[in-house]
Design an enzyme around this catalytic site. Sequence first.
Site, mmCIF file in Angstrom:
data_model
loop_
_atom_site.group_PDB
_atom_site.id
_atom_site.type_symbol
_atom_site.label_atom_id
_atom_site.label_comp_id
_atom_site.label_asym_id
_atom_site.label_seq_id
_atom_site.Cartn_x
_atom_site.Cartn_y
_atom_site.Cartn_z
ATOM 1 N N ASP A 11 0.842 -1.198 0.000
ATOM 2 C CA ASP A 11 0.000 0.000 0.000
ATOM 3 C C ASP A 11 0.875 1.245 0.000
ATOM 4 O OD1 ASP A 11 -2.031 -1.735 0.139
ATOM 5 O OD2 ASP A 11 -2.783 -1.105 2.118
ATOM 6 N N ASP A 58 0.770 4.219 -2.571
ATOM 7 C CA ASP A 58 0.476 5.596 -2.159
ATOM 8 C C ASP A 58 1.509 6.582 -2.699
ATOM 9 O OD1 ASP A 58 -1.739 4.731 -0.867
ATOM 10 O OD2 ASP A 58 -0.832 4.687 1.127
ATOM 11 N N SER A 94 -36.706 -4.150 -15.781
ATOM 12 C CA SER A 94 -36.489 -4.985 -14.596
ATOM 13 C C SER A 94 -36.679 -6.436 -15.040
ATOM 14 C CB SER A 94 -37.411 -4.509 -13.481
ATOM 15 O OG SER A 94 -38.443 -5.398 -13.286
ATOM 16 N N LEU A 95 -36.724 -7.359 -14.130
ATOM 17 C CA LEU A 95 -36.823 -8.770 -14.500
ATOM 18 C C LEU A 95 -38.089 -9.354 -13.898
ATOM 19 C CD1 LEU A 95 -33.206 -10.077 -13.751
ATOM 20 C CD2 LEU A 95 -34.263 -9.845 -15.995
ATOM 21 N N GLU A 145 -26.557 -16.556 -14.080
ATOM 22 C CA GLU A 145 -25.636 -15.699 -13.323
ATOM 23 C C GLU A 145 -26.191 -15.478 -11.926
ATOM 24 O OE1 GLU A 145 -25.598 -12.063 -15.540
ATOM 25 O OE2 GLU A 145 -25.116 -13.091 -17.407
ATOM 26 N N LYS A 162 -27.608 -13.392 -9.035
ATOM 27 C CA LYS A 162 -28.346 -12.124 -9.059
ATOM 28 C C LYS A 162 -27.857 -11.277 -7.883
ATOM 29 C CE LYS A 162 -33.073 -10.333 -9.362
ATOM 30 N NZ LYS A 162 -32.859 -9.227 -8.463
ATOM 31 N N ASP A 222 -27.546 -8.417 -5.268
ATOM 32 C CA ASP A 222 -28.528 -7.568 -4.601
ATOM 33 C C ASP A 222 -27.925 -6.169 -4.418
ATOM 34 O OD1 ASP A 222 -30.809 -6.799 -3.416
ATOM 35 O OD2 ASP A 222 -30.446 -7.828 -1.519
ATOM 36 N N ARG A 245 -30.587 3.645 -12.863
ATOM 37 C CA ARG A 245 -31.680 3.129 -13.666
ATOM 38 C C ARG A 245 -32.854 4.111 -13.679
ATOM 39 N NH1 ARG A 245 -36.151 -0.112 -12.225
ATOM 40 N NH2 ARG A 245 -36.987 -1.144 -14.054
ATOM 41 N N TYR A 297 -22.590 -6.960 -16.355
ATOM 42 C CA TYR A 297 -23.112 -8.160 -17.002
ATOM 43 C C TYR A 297 -23.836 -7.927 -18.321
ATOM 44 C CZ TYR A 297 -26.989 -6.456 -14.132
ATOM 45 O OH TYR A 297 -27.915 -5.664 -13.528
ATOM 46 N N LYS A 318 -30.645 -16.357 -18.500
ATOM 47 C CA LYS A 318 -30.731 -15.570 -19.740
ATOM 48 C C LYS A 318 -30.542 -16.504 -20.922
ATOM 49 C CE LYS A 318 -28.646 -11.688 -17.374
ATOM 50 N NZ LYS A 318 -27.512 -10.793 -17.209
ATOM 51 N N LYS A 346 -35.445 -16.612 -7.786
ATOM 52 C CA LYS A 346 -34.920 -16.095 -6.521
ATOM 53 C C LYS A 346 -34.850 -17.158 -5.421
ATOM 54 C CE LYS A 346 -36.441 -11.924 -5.519
ATOM 55 N NZ LYS A 346 -36.388 -10.467 -5.411
ATOM 56 N N CYS A 350 -39.506 1.522 34.310
ATOM 57 C CA CYS A 350 -38.212 1.260 33.689
ATOM 58 C C CYS A 350 -37.569 0.042 34.353
ATOM 59 C CB CYS A 350 -37.298 2.473 33.846
ATOM 60 S SG CYS A 350 -35.616 2.155 33.286
ATOM 61 N N CYS A 352 -34.469 1.377 36.452
ATOM 62 C CA CYS A 352 -34.529 2.283 37.596
ATOM 63 C C CYS A 352 -35.917 2.390 38.230
ATOM 64 C CB CYS A 352 -34.049 3.672 37.184
ATOM 65 S SG CYS A 352 -35.164 4.488 36.035
ATOM 66 N N CYS A 373 -38.026 5.965 29.209
ATOM 67 C CA CYS A 373 -37.716 6.281 30.598
ATOM 68 C C CYS A 373 -37.105 7.666 30.587
ATOM 69 C CB CYS A 373 -36.713 5.274 31.167
ATOM 70 S SG CYS A 373 -36.005 5.811 32.734
ATOM 71 N N CYS A 402 -31.275 7.536 35.554
ATOM 72 C CA CYS A 402 -31.388 6.093 35.296
ATOM 73 C C CYS A 402 -29.987 5.527 35.057
ATOM 74 C CB CYS A 402 -32.268 5.868 34.064
ATOM 75 S SG CYS A 402 -32.336 4.150 33.537
HETATM 76 S S1 IVH Z 1 -30.060 -8.766 -16.201
HETATM 77 C C1 IVH Z 1 -32.730 -6.438 -19.182
HETATM 78 N N1 IVH Z 1 -28.339 -9.916 -14.570
HETATM 79 O O1 IVH Z 1 -31.766 -7.430 -10.767
HETATM 80 C C2 IVH Z 1 -32.246 -7.320 -18.087
HETATM 81 N N2 IVH Z 1 -29.826 -8.302 -13.688
HETATM 82 O O2 IVH Z 1 -34.602 -7.601 -10.206
HETATM 83 C C3 IVH Z 1 -31.324 -6.659 -17.191
HETATM 84 N N3 IVH Z 1 -29.492 -7.847 -11.313
HETATM 85 O O3 IVH Z 1 -32.738 -4.622 -12.646
HETATM 86 C C4 IVH Z 1 -31.087 -7.385 -15.959
HETATM 87 N N4 IVH Z 1 -27.832 -9.244 -11.009
HETATM 88 O O4 IVH Z 1 -30.466 -4.546 -11.442
HETATM 89 C C5 IVH Z 1 -29.339 -9.032 -14.699
HETATM 90 N N5 IVH Z 1 -26.747 -10.967 -13.251
HETATM 91 C C6 IVH Z 1 -27.741 -10.087 -13.383
HETATM 92 C C7 IVH Z 1 -28.202 -9.325 -12.297
HETATM 93 C C8 IVH Z 1 -29.255 -8.436 -12.488
HETATM 94 C C9 IVH Z 1 -28.599 -8.345 -10.440
HETATM 95 C C10 IVH Z 1 -30.513 -6.836 -10.981
HETATM 96 C C11 IVH Z 1 -30.720 -5.785 -12.048
HETATM 97 C C12 IVH Z 1 -32.180 -5.873 -12.383
HETATM 98 C C13 IVH Z 1 -32.729 -6.483 -11.145
HETATM 99 C C14 IVH Z 1 -34.071 -7.119 -11.381
#
Ligand code: IVH
Length: 672
Positions: free
Chosen positions: A36, A40, A85-86, A116, A118, A120, A139, A227, A290, A314, A408, A411, A426, A431
Amino acid sequence: MTEDANDVKAELGRLRDQVRHHDNLYYVKGEPEISDYEYDQLYRRLRELEEKHPELVTPDSPTQRVGGAPAEGFAKVGHEPPMLSLDNTYSEDEVREWDVRVRKGLDGDDVAYVCEAKIDGVAVALEYRDGVLVRGSTRGDGFTGDGITANLRTIHDVPLRLDEPPPGRLEVRGEAYMTREDLAELNRRRERDGKALFANPRNATAGTLKLLDPREVAQRPLRAWLYYVITEEADIPTQDEALEHLARWGFRVNPNRRRCANLDEVFKFHRDVEAERGDLPYNIDGIVLKVDRLAAHEKLGTTAKAPRWAIAYKFKAERATTKVESIEWSVGRAGTITPVANLEPVLLAGTTVKRAGLFNPERVAELDVRAGDTVNVEKAGDIIPYVVEVEYQLRPKGSKPTPVPRKCPACGTPLTKEEGVAGLFCRNWDCPVQARGRLELWGSRGAMDIEGLGEKVAAVLYDKLGVRDPGDLYSLEPGKLAALEGFGELSEKNLLAAVEGSKGRGLTRVLFGLGIPNVGFETATLAARHFGSVDRLTAAEEEELEAVKGVGEVVARSVVEFFRRPQVREIINELKRAGVKLEEERAAEPTGPWAGLTFVVTGTLPAMSREEAHRTVEARGGKATDSVSSKTSFLVAGKKPSSKLARAEKLGVKVVDAAAFEKMLKDTEPPA
Ligand code: IVH
């Protein structure tokens, strides 16, 4: 260009390459090759050289990760194609049904899936032109997000410049996230500074990306997995290859992925990843399937909300079932009474859980949870265990509802309810649990930073030596602590030296350390800078406090009530006698045509954001605050003003509309 300038340019280029190389080893590969310290040195040399030659700073220089001045809100960024979204499911059967639809949509063509993990986290988009990051965004609603380029630049996993020759126009999408450990560390810091804690890594990530000051973002350890590739300039036939390209260009690509030829392989991957889930340092909440062939994506298309070529499968939330041994009511430093369930130990998401939160008495009543009950516990945001539900059918005969304490537990003082807030309190200043808690807070790092004064020592000082408040600490007699079991001359000497050494910390830390309800480190800083001394602060009325930018009504009342207590006045006197510094440099008195005038802006102004309006006022030497008091000079009322307008009218504060305000800005004379 002179010879010299060429040399500098060349050195800058070399330094940037070196720093980038080591950044990549450290952040992306996780295999650093230098210490490090050495890193630096390189980085510092680069920064110094750039400071000397600001004209040679390039947007892709590693130093640009730290960001410059605070951004002005965020510019809007359109997403094309939209960031969808998915669809998601928790069941194998629904995955099978989805698979049938996919195959039908593809007229029975051969289908393979890339699966893949997912992540969070929070979805982000990164745009590159000729390999240089030019824009990053959130997004948002999928069609329009916030431009947060400066914030995303602070993430070391986000390459500012790409390695292999990439397409000229390239957009990459993925997930920004925080590890659980980094969140815990961030929360420890926030707790120390009296700030609200983040419930989970996702909230922390979202909250961080929204910060207006990239320098603050840079202090928080965000990471990213990418991704998704959008470009028309490269022939990428499959998702699998898209991921490979990403890795080659220098993006971090999650290793938890697998190409699956059929659903059995998909389900196996789901099981494998779920089993490993707790060992990963970051949170995932399932897998994403996918269709591998990208031509098939075109063919399948999307619904309004989600692509038809992908689905999230999920994991069910991790949950454990156990028995409640007892329900205990604990007392917090500020007097809040919190119910906690003591549990038969049970393993949940990698840790043994013995206690679970019940939040407040209202929640206990709502759940009707009792000692002896079988309950299901989950981890909130995967961290703090709490009771989700009671298995009433398993309740033992003869069990009794949990009584809510009237007094409490520490006390015996009758507890009080407060208007508008859940919970019981309290309000006994003396206390013992609260007093010990205040001593501990006083010694904590964000406060007076007294090494050795933690929870245990605070309790000993209180129980054995009669130390009741911070003031007493400074008159501890030598020899007393040393005589106690578990202590000796050395530990006493160290503690007394640390107490002595804390005297000069200044007003901000004193205010934070006193544990004034609703006053965290930030408010303490504002108040200390504004008033400059504890005497000025204790003499202040609510209105004066409210005139401090960032201090609202609730905080102002809380501060005034706190300093009205005779016990607090006595502590302040003791601190004074001991020579504890109760002053702080006051913020310099502003100068300019509007010095001495205070403005409050409400509603929206056509020409500028509220932030801008505040800055404009301050640039002229005026003060901009958020709440109206009789000391307010002008209320600027834009469109849809809040109740501040009525308050201003009631107090006789002069009200101006947006046009009048803009005219004032053009005048050279101070407004009357
Ligand atoms: S694909 C058009 N791949 O999960 C499809 N999404 O609940 C784009 N997420 O909005 C999404 N890991 O933010 C994809 N390996 C992954 C992911 C992923 C996390 C998120 C992503 C999406 C959300 C949906």
